[in-house]
Design a protein around this motif. Structure first.
Motif, PDB file in Angstrom:
ATOM      1  N   THR A  84      17.213  18.197  21.289  1.00  0.00           N
ATOM      2  CA  THR A  84      15.827  17.956  21.658  1.00  0.00           C
ATOM      3  C   THR A  84      15.377  16.598  21.122  1.00  0.00           C
ATOM      4  N   PRO A  85      14.933  15.695  21.980  1.00  0.00           N
ATOM      5  CA  PRO A  85      14.526  14.351  21.517  1.00  0.00           C
ATOM      6  C   PRO A  85      13.483  14.395  20.403  1.00  0.00           C
ATOM      7  N   GLN A  86      12.504  15.306  20.519  1.00  0.00           N
ATOM      8  CA  GLN A  86      11.458  15.385  19.508  1.00  0.00           C
ATOM      9  C   GLN A  86      12.047  15.765  18.140  1.00  0.00           C
ATOM     10  N   ALA A  87      12.982  16.731  18.136  1.00  0.00           N
ATOM     11  CA  ALA A  87      13.596  17.171  16.876  1.00  0.00           C
ATOM     12  C   ALA A  87      14.475  16.066  16.287  1.00  0.00           C
ATOM     13  N   ILE A  88      15.220  15.361  17.138  1.00  0.00           N
ATOM     14  CA  ILE A  88      16.078  14.276  16.658  1.00  0.00           C
ATOM     15  C   ILE A  88      15.241  13.155  16.050  1.00  0.00           C
ATOM     16  N   GLN A  89      14.141  12.813  16.715  1.00  0.00           N
ATOM     17  CA  GLN A  89      13.264  11.752  16.199  1.00  0.00           C
ATOM     18  C   GLN A  89      12.647  12.158  14.855  1.00  0.00           C
ATOM     19  N   ALA A  90      12.141  13.389  14.785  1.00  0.00           N
ATOM     20  CA  ALA A  90      11.526  13.869  13.535  1.00  0.00           C
ATOM     21  C   ALA A  90      12.570  13.975  12.427  1.00  0.00           C
ATOM     22  N   GLY A  91      13.770  14.432  12.787  1.00  0.00           N
ATOM     23  CA  GLY A  91      14.824  14.584  11.798  1.00  0.00           C
ATOM     24  C   GLY A  91      15.351  13.254  11.291  1.00  0.00           C
ATOM     25  N   THR A  92      15.429  12.268  12.168  1.00  0.00           N
ATOM     26  CA  THR A  92      15.874  10.932  11.767  1.00  0.00           C
ATOM     27  C   THR A  92      14.926  10.337  10.738  1.00  0.00           C
ATOM     28  N   GLU A  93      13.625  10.480  11.002  1.00  0.00           N
ATOM     29  CA  GLU A  93      12.632   9.983  10.047  1.00  0.00           C
ATOM     30  C   GLU A  93      12.745  10.720   8.711  1.00  0.00           C
ATOM     31  N   ALA A  94      12.881  12.041   8.777  1.00  0.00           N
ATOM     32  CA  ALA A  94      12.952  12.854   7.549  1.00  0.00           C
ATOM     33  C   ALA A  94      14.163  12.485   6.707  1.00  0.00           C
ATOM     34  N   LEU A  95      15.329  12.386   7.342  1.00  0.00           N
ATOM     35  CA  LEU A  95      16.558  12.110   6.606  1.00  0.00           C
ATOM     36  C   LEU A  95      16.521  10.723   5.970  1.00  0.00           C
ATOM     37  N   SER A  96      15.967   9.749   6.681  1.00  0.00           N
ATOM     38  CA  SER A  96      15.887   8.386   6.158  1.00  0.00           C
ATOM     39  C   SER A  96      14.996   8.296   4.925  1.00  0.00           C
ATOM     40  N   ILE A  97      13.973   9.135   4.866  1.00  0.00           N
ATOM     41  CA  ILE A  97      13.053   9.116   3.727  1.00  0.00           C
ATOM     42  C   ILE A  97      13.604   9.934   2.561  1.00  0.00           C
ATOM     43  N   ILE A  98      14.048  11.156   2.848  1.00  0.00           N
ATOM     44  CA  ILE A  98      14.486  12.075   1.783  1.00  0.00           C
ATOM     45  C   ILE A  98      15.661  11.520   0.998  1.00  0.00           C
ATOM     46  N   CYS A  99      16.610  10.869   1.696  1.00  0.00           N
ATOM     47  CA  CYS A  99      17.844  10.430   1.031  1.00  0.00           C
ATOM     48  C   CYS A  99      17.583   9.371  -0.040  1.00  0.00           C
ATOM     49  N   CYS A 100      16.402   8.770  -0.056  1.00  0.00           N
ATOM     50  CA  CYS A 100      16.082   7.787  -1.103  1.00  0.00           C
ATOM     51  C   CYS A 100      16.010   8.442  -2.485  1.00  0.00           C
TER      52      CYS A 100
END
Length: 442
Positions: free
Chosen positions: A349-365
Motif C-alpha cells: 500500500t503506497p500510504q503504508a510504505i510512505q508512512a513507514g519510510t518516514e517512521a524508520l528514517s526517524i526511529i533509527c537515529c
C-alpha cells in the motif's frame, strides 16, 4: 581448563567465543521473524495487522521465559564461579521446575485474555478473527517455549554457547521451512493460512527444546538436573526471582509500550499501527544480534563476579559496549539507506510504505545511543543486580517514552511518536551510565 576458562582466557577472545554463536543464532532468529511476517503479509494486510496486535502477548510470554532464564543464568554462573557446583545444580533444577509452572499458567492466561485484549485495539471483525485464530495455536506451545528457554539459559551459564546456537538455529530454520508449507498448503499439507504460521512457530520452538534434551542426556554437564533438587527452597527461589522478575519486567515493558503506542496511533489511522508492527519486526534484525553479545556477556560477568575478578568484569563490559555500538551503527546506516525497500517487504500500500519510510528514517537515529542502555542492562543482570537494570528499562519504555509519544503526537501528529523514540534513547543512555556506575560503587 573446562572449569575455569571464563576467568583465565583473554577477555576479547573469550567474549567472541561466547557471544558469536549467540550472535549467529540471533541473526537467524531475526531472519525468521522477518520471513514469517513476509509470508503472513502475503495472506492479507489484515493478517499482518492481526499479527501486530497479538505480538505484545507473545512478547510477554517470551519475556517471562527469557527474564526468569536470566535469573537462572546469573545464579548458576555465580555459584560455578564460587566453586559451589551442588548449589548451581539446585538452581538449575529448581529453575526448570518453576519454568514448567510458568508455562502452564501462561498457556491458560493468554488464551483467556486474547479476545478481550484484541478488542481493546480494533473493532474490525476480520482482524479480530485472524488474531484469535493465530493466537490460540501459537499459545498452545507456551510450555515448550518456557522449558526451551530455561534449558537455553542453563547451557549458556556453563559456557556451552554452541549448543544454544545449534538448537536456536535448528528451530528457526524449521520455522522458515514450514511457514510456506503450512500457510499455503504445499505438497501433501493442507492450506492453513494464519494458523499455519502459528503452527510453524510452535513446531520450531518444540524442536529446539528436543535438541537441548538430547544433548543433556548424551553429554555430561557441569550442572545436573535432578528430582531431588526440585524440593522447594525459599532462599533459592527468592534469589532466582530477585533477578528474574526485574528481567521479566525489562523484557515485558516493550509489550506495554507497543500497546500504549497502538492506542495513541489508533486515533490517527490503522496504517500507523501496521507501520509500528512492521518496525518491531525489522528492528529485531538489529537488536537480536546485539542481544547475542549480551547473552555471551552475562555468564562471563556472573562467573568473574562470583570469583572476585572485578577487573575482568570491567573489561568485559567495555568490549561488549563497543561491539554493540558497532552493530547499532550498521543498523542505523541500513535503515537510513533503504527505508522504502525494507517497508516494501511487508506492505504494498503506497500510504503504508510512505508512512513507514518516514517512521524508520526517524526511529533509527536512536539505535546508536541505545547500545549504551542495552549493554548496561545486560551487565547489571549478569552481576545479579536486577532492580537497577529494571530502572533503565522503565525509563526507555514507560517513564520517558510514553509521555513523550503522547505529547509529541499532540504537536506533530503520528510523526511525533516516531521522534519520541530517539529522544528517549538519548535520555536513557545518560541515565544508564549513571545507574550502572552507582550500582558498581555499591
Amino acid at each position: 581448563m573446562q572449569e575455569t576458562f571464563m576467568k583465565e582466557r583473554p577477555v576479547l577472545p573469550l567474549i567472541l567465543s561466547m557471544a558469536l554463536p549467540m550472535v549467529i543464532s540471533m541473526m537467524v532468529n531475526s531472519l525468521y521473524n522477518i520471513v514469517d511476517s513476509f509470508f503472513v503479509a502475503q495472506i492479507s494486510e489484515e493478517a499482518m495487522t492481526a499479527l501486530s496486535l497479538v505480538y505484545p502477548i507473545q512478547n510477554f510470554i517470551n519475556a517471562v521465559g527469557i527474564g526468569f532464564g536470566v535469573g537462572m543464568n546469573a545464579v548458576i554462573a555465580f555459584f560455578l564461579g564460587a566453586g559451589e557446583k551442588e548449589e548451581a545444580s539446585r538452581a538449575a533444577s529448581s529453575g526448570m521446575g518453576l519454568a514448567a509452572v510458568h508455562g502452564i499458567v501462561l498457556t491458560i492466561g493468554s488464551m483467556v485474555v486474547l479476545p478481550v485484549f484484541l478488542r481493546a485495539f480494533t473493532q474490525d471483525e476480520q482482524v479480530l478473527e485472524l488474531g484469535i485464530r493465530y493466537g490460540i495455536v501459537a499459545f498452545a506451545f507456551t510450555l515448550s517455549v518456557q522449558l526451551g528457554i530455561g534449558l537455553e539459559k542453563v547451557f549458556q551459564a556453563v559456557g556451552w554457547m554452541k549448543v544454544s546456537m545449534v538448537s536456536l538455529m535448528s528451530g528457526c530454520i524449521l520455522n522458515i521451512l514450514l511457514d510456506p508449507v503450512l500457510i499455503f498448503g504445499l505438497g501433501p499439507f493442507p492450506e492453513m493460512g494464519i494458523e499455519g504460521a502459528a503452527l510453524a512457530t510452535g513446531l520450531g520452538q518444540t524442536a529446539s527444546l528436543v535438541i537441548y534434551l538430547l544433548v543433556y542426556w548424551k553429554k555430561p554437564m557441569p550442572v545436573a538436573l535432578k528430582k531431588t533438587y526440585l524440593k522447594p527452597s525459599c532462599a533459592l527461589a527468592k534469589r532466582l526471582y530477585a533477578i528474574g522478575i526485574p528481567a521479566v519486567l525489562n523484557l515485558a515493558l516493550p509489550s506495554l509500550l507497543i500497546s500504549a503506542l497502538n492506542a495513541i496511533l489508533a486515533a490517527y489511522s490503522g496504517v500507523y499501527i501496521l507501520v509500528l508492527g512492521i518496525y518491531y519486526k525489522l528492528q529485531t534484525f538489529i537488536y537480536l544480534p546485539a542481544n547475542g553479545f549480551i547473552q555471551g556477556m552475562r555468564p562471563i560477568m556472573g562467573y568473574n563476579y562470583g570469583a572476585g575478578a572485578l577487573d575482568r568484569v570491567r573489561k568485559v563490559f567495555f568490549w561488549v559496549l563497543a561491539l554493540c555500538g558497532a552493530m547499532m551503527a550498521v543498523g542505523m546506516v541500513i535503515c537510513l539507506s533503504l527505508p522504502q525497500a525494507l517497508m516494501g517487504l511487508f506492505t504494498h500500500t503506497p500510504q503504508a510504505i510512505q508512512a513507514g519510510t518516514e517512521a524508520l528514517s526517524i526511529i533509527c537515529c536512536g539505535f546508536l545511543p541505545s547500545a549504551i542502555s542495552v549493554t548496561c542492562c545486560g551487565a547489571l543482570e549478569g552481576l545479579g543486580k536486577g532492580v537497577p537494570s529494571l530502572l533503565i528499562s522503565l525509563c526507555r519504555y514507560v517513564v520517558v517514552m510514553v509521555p513523550l509519544a503522547f505529547l509529541f503526537s499532540k504537536i506533530w501528529g503520528a510523526t511525533g511518536v516516531w521522534h519520541a523514540f530517539w529522544v528517549t534513547e538519548l535520555a536513557a543512555a545518560g541515565l544508564s551510565v549513571w545507574i550502572y556506575r552507582r550500582a558498581l560503587r555499591r
